[in-house]
Design an enzyme around this catalytic site. Sequence first.
Site, short mmCIF file in Angstrom:
data_model
loop_
_atom_site.label_atom_id
_atom_site.label_comp_id
_atom_site.label_asym_id
_atom_site.label_seq_id
_atom_site.Cartn_x
_atom_site.Cartn_y
_atom_site.Cartn_z
CD GLU A 1 0.56 -8.95 -1.83
OE1 GLU A 1 1.57 -9.67 -1.64
OE2 GLU A 1 0.61 -7.71 -1.88
CG HIS B 1 3.02 -6.43 -4.04
ND1 HIS B 1 2.26 -5.85 -3.06
CD2 HIS B 1 3.80 -5.45 -4.53
CE1 HIS B 1 2.55 -4.58 -2.96
NE2 HIS B 1 3.49 -4.30 -3.84
CB CYS C 1 5.43 -3.72 -1.06
SG CYS C 1 5.97 -2.45 -2.21
NE ARG D 1 7.76 5.90 1.24
CZ ARG D 1 7.44 7.11 0.82
NH1 ARG D 1 8.26 8.11 0.96
NH2 ARG D 1 6.28 7.31 0.25
CB ILE E 1 3.83 -2.15 -7.27
CG1 ILE E 1 3.35 -3.38 -8.05
CG2 ILE E 1 3.03 -0.91 -7.65
CD1 ILE E 1 1.96 -3.87 -7.65
NE ARG E 2 3.35 3.56 -6.73
CZ ARG E 2 2.76 3.42 -5.55
NH1 ARG E 2 3.30 3.92 -4.47
NH2 ARG E 2 1.62 2.78 -5.45
N GLY F 1 0.87 -1.18 0.00
CA GLY F 1 0.00 0.00 0.00
C GLY F 1 0.89 1.22 0.00
CD GLU F 2 2.71 5.93 0.21
OE1 GLU F 2 2.95 5.59 -0.95
OE2 GLU F 2 3.61 6.31 0.99
CB SER F 3 5.14 2.82 4.10
OG SER F 3 5.88 3.80 3.40
N1 GLN Z 1 6.07 3.06 -2.34
C1 GLN Z 1 5.16 2.61 -1.33
C2 GLN Z 1 5.49 3.18 0.03
O1 GLN Z 1 6.35 3.96 0.20
C3 GLN Z 1 5.12 1.11 -1.27
C4 GLN Z 1 4.50 0.55 -2.53
C5 GLN Z 1 3.77 -0.75 -2.35
O2 GLN Z 1 3.46 -1.22 -1.24
N2 GLN Z 1 3.42 -1.33 -3.46
O3 GLN Z 1 4.89 2.83 0.97
#
Ligand code: GLN
Length: 204
Positions: free
Chosen positions: A185, A183, A80, A109, A139-140, A48-50
């Site tokens: 999952e 990921h 992630c 990150r 993914i990112r 997700g987005e930390s």
């Molecule tokens: N770039 C996201 C973050 O800083 C992590 C990306 C992800 O969980 N797919 O949290």
Amino acid sequence: MTVTIGVFALQGDVREHLHVLGSLGVEAVRVRRPEELDAVDGLVLPGGESTTMGKLAATFGLLEPLRRRVAAGLPTYGSCAGMILLADSIEDGITGQETIGGLDVVVRRNAFGRQVDSFEADVCFEGLEPADPLHAVFIRAPWVEHVGDGVRVLARVEGGPADGKVVAVRGGTYEHLLATSFHPELTGDRRVHEVFVQMVRERS
Ligand code: GLN
């Protein structure tokens, strides 16, 4: 014995983890409140987005309980953004970014961002059964910039501009923490979750 594994469910790809865990015969539940955290034998921190996950955890009164339980040995798997939350230290975080910590690593990150935002690659992941390479979706994604004493590297990127970068580790005081940059999952390959379920069973 049936074990209960919670998925941190304030943000991120919660359903995908619940689905994989459910298919492995464990009780998979959402964790949004401290009482729900109390009831689990293991925890998944999803992608997700930390930064958002850290803020929401604080707002919902979960950050301190998470820190306490993870420090006390709750088996926890971060994928992630979840890897970032487990790291003791972050590079390229936002100012004041809060983590849960417990894993003696420095995580960068959005580390692959300079080359490419998202990509897929096969990696060799130690301890999987069968031992075939794992198809990993990034993914990112972060990578592990520095691995502390007592943290085991389970997978690295092979080839390309990020050759050799660490993307999966296991560590923590009780070796109870598992983290991947990617990921599992999302791919239908359940072997990483199987490793984690085994970690939970061993500590329950
Ligand atoms: N770039 C996201 C973050 O800083 C992590 C990306 C992800 O969980 N797919 O949290």
